[in-house]
Each structure stands twice: as structure tokens, then as C-alpha cells.
Design a protein around this motif. Structure first.
Motif, PDB file in Angstrom:
ATOM      1  N   SER A 120       0.858  -1.180   0.000  1.00 20.44           N
ATOM      2  CA  SER A 120       0.000   0.000   0.000  1.00 20.44           C
ATOM      3  C   SER A 120       0.894   1.230   0.000  1.00 20.44           C
ATOM      4  O   SER A 120       2.006   1.187   0.536  1.00 20.44           O
ATOM      5  N   GLY A 121       0.405   2.291  -0.596  1.00 21.71           N
ATOM      6  CA  GLY A 121       1.180   3.530  -0.623  1.00 21.71           C
ATOM      7  C   GLY A 121       1.589   3.959   0.775  1.00 21.71           C
ATOM      8  O   GLY A 121       0.805   3.847   1.726  1.00 21.71           O
ATOM      9  N   ALA A 122       2.795   4.451   0.921  1.00 23.19           N
ATOM     10  CA  ALA A 122       3.355   4.788   2.231  1.00 23.19           C
ATOM     11  C   ALA A 122       2.529   5.817   2.992  1.00 23.19           C
ATOM     12  O   ALA A 122       2.516   5.812   4.217  1.00 23.19           O
ATOM     13  N   GLU A 123       1.827   6.694   2.312  1.00 25.48           N
ATOM     14  CA  GLU A 123       1.087   7.772   2.974  1.00 25.48           C
ATOM     15  C   GLU A 123      -0.408   7.503   3.098  1.00 25.48           C
ATOM     16  O   GLU A 123      -1.160   8.370   3.523  1.00 25.48           O
ATOM     17  N   VAL A 124      -0.857   6.304   2.732  1.00 32.20           N
ATOM     18  CA  VAL A 124      -2.286   5.996   2.732  1.00 32.20           C
ATOM     19  C   VAL A 124      -2.645   5.315   4.056  1.00 32.20           C
ATOM     20  O   VAL A 124      -2.978   4.139   4.104  1.00 32.20           O
ATOM     21  N   GLY A 126      -5.133   5.446   6.180  1.00 33.57           N
ATOM     22  CA  GLY A 126      -6.464   4.854   6.343  1.00 33.57           C
ATOM     23  C   GLY A 126      -6.527   3.460   5.748  1.00 33.57           C
ATOM     24  O   GLY A 126      -7.110   2.542   6.337  1.00 33.57           O
ATOM     25  N   ALA A 127      -5.900   3.285   4.599  1.00 33.38           N
ATOM     26  CA  ALA A 127      -5.855   1.965   3.972  1.00 33.38           C
ATOM     27  C   ALA A 127      -5.022   1.005   4.821  1.00 33.38           C
ATOM     28  O   ALA A 127      -5.377  -0.164   4.982  1.00 33.38           O
ATOM     29  N   HIS A 128      -3.937   1.506   5.404  1.00 33.33           N
ATOM     30  CA  HIS A 128      -3.092   0.638   6.244  1.00 33.33           C
ATOM     31  C   HIS A 128      -3.903   0.111   7.424  1.00 33.33           C
ATOM     32  O   HIS A 128      -3.835  -1.079   7.744  1.00 33.33           O
ATOM     33  N   ALA A 129      -4.637   0.970   8.061  1.00 36.48           N
ATOM     34  CA  ALA A 129      -5.465   0.549   9.198  1.00 36.48           C
ATOM     35  C   ALA A 129      -6.501  -0.471   8.749  1.00 36.48           C
ATOM     36  O   ALA A 129      -6.765  -1.457   9.452  1.00 36.48           O
ATOM     37  N   PHE A 130      -7.098  -0.255   7.588  1.00 39.59           N
ATOM     38  CA  PHE A 130      -8.080  -1.197   7.052  1.00 39.59           C
ATOM     39  C   PHE A 130      -7.442  -2.563   6.822  1.00 39.59           C
ATOM     40  O   PHE A 130      -7.983  -3.592   7.228  1.00 39.59           O
ATOM     41  N   TYR A 131      -6.273  -2.603   6.173  1.00 37.12           N
ATOM     42  CA  TYR A 131      -5.621  -3.880   5.902  1.00 37.12           C
ATOM     43  C   TYR A 131      -5.269  -4.601   7.197  1.00 37.12           C
ATOM     44  O   TYR A 131      -5.420  -5.823   7.303  1.00 37.12           O
ATOM     45  N   GLN A 132      -4.834  -3.854   8.197  1.00 34.00           N
ATOM     46  CA  GLN A 132      -4.520  -4.482   9.476  1.00 34.00           C
ATOM     47  C   GLN A 132      -5.769  -5.044  10.141  1.00 34.00           C
ATOM     48  O   GLN A 132      -5.728  -6.131  10.717  1.00 34.00           O
TER      49      GLN A 132
END
Length: 149
Positions: A120-124, A126-132
Motif C-alpha cells: 500500500s502507498g506509504a502515505e495511505v 487509512g488503507a493501512h489501518a483497514f488492511y490491518q
């Protein structure tokens, strides 16, 4: 509330996918080009490549691509790479991304893959939290990439 359908992409889904990919990055073109058509035909014919779409209210509202790759390690089990995950902005936070990931994971398990991975893009954030929240770990591997113009 209408039913969400997660399914393999059909040949006629190309224009809707190109539209969705604009929400992934504004650098993506807005209309289908001959190069899109050529790549789309190659993708549809490529063994182990799955373009999944989420359809609701008769329109595509999300997509991801799963590549299942042959492998000589881990008991000669394949691994999966998930790319181009996008949900239409007005449909976010409704379980669409999770449903797409779950179907990709089902396909990977069915193929006996030992893992799936995504970047995932380093600055995204919200997406990181979703994937976790979906069970993906950010601290097990370090991603590296090299891009060309």
C-alpha cells in the motif's frame, strides 16, 4: 439495502474498471484506450490472474487483482500478490473492500497458496489501518520497489 455481489470481472467490465482506477490514482486515464483493450485481453487470458469486482446497484463499486504465482519453496505451494485494491469513494466503509479481500483469500487458499501479500502507498494511512483490521501484518516483511517512468 441492495445485495453486494463479488465476482470475477467480465470482458465488458473494462470501462467501469478504468473509471474505478481513477479513484486509485488521478494519474490513471479516464477513458479506455487501445492499450487498455490489449492489456485487458491479456489479463483475462493469463493463468492465475484474477480480477475481482464488487457490484452493487448494477454498477461496479470495487475491485482488486490477485496474481497466484507458482513457487519452488514452501512445499512447492504458490503465493498470491494482491494489487489495485479500490472501492468507489461513495461506497467506502460498507464492507466492500473486506468482501473483495475475503474472496481473494478464498481463491488463494483454494489454490493451496501459502500466503497472500499486498503493498500500500506509504502515505495511505487509512488503507493501512483497514488492511490491518483484515488481518494483514505490516511488520513481517519490508517492501522494496523500483519504478520506471
Amino acid at each position: 439495502m441492495s445485495t453486494l455481489l463479488v465476482r470475477p470481472a467480465h470482458p465488458q467490465d473494462l470501462a467501469a474498471l478504468v473509471t474505478l482506477y481513477q479513484q486509485l490514482s488521478t494519474r490513471n486515464p479516464a477513458s479506455v484506450s487501445p492499450r487498455h483493450e490489449e492489456a485487458w485481453q491479456a489479463m483475462l487470458a493469463h493463468p492465475g490472474l484474477h480480477v475481482l469486482v464488487a457490484e452493487q446497484d448494477g454498477q461496479l463499486v470495487g475491485t482488486l487483482t490477485l496474481a497466484l504465482l507458482p513457487n519452488l519453496t514452501r512445499g512447492v505451494r504458490p503465493y498470491g500478490v494482491i494489487e489495485n485494491v479500490v472501492t468507489a469513494g461513495t461506497y467506502r466503509n460498507r464492507g466492500i473492500g473486506r468482501a473483495l479481500l475475503e474472496e481473494a483469500e478464498r481463491l488463494a487458499r483454494e489454490a493451496r497458496a501459502y500466503k497472500v501479500m499486498l503493498m500500500s502507498g506509504a502515505e495511505v494511512h487509512g488503507a493501512h489501518a483497514f488492511y490491518q483490521k483484515c488481518g494483514y501484518q505490516a511488520d513481517t516483511k519490508q517492501a522494496f520497489e523500483k519504478r520506471w517512468p
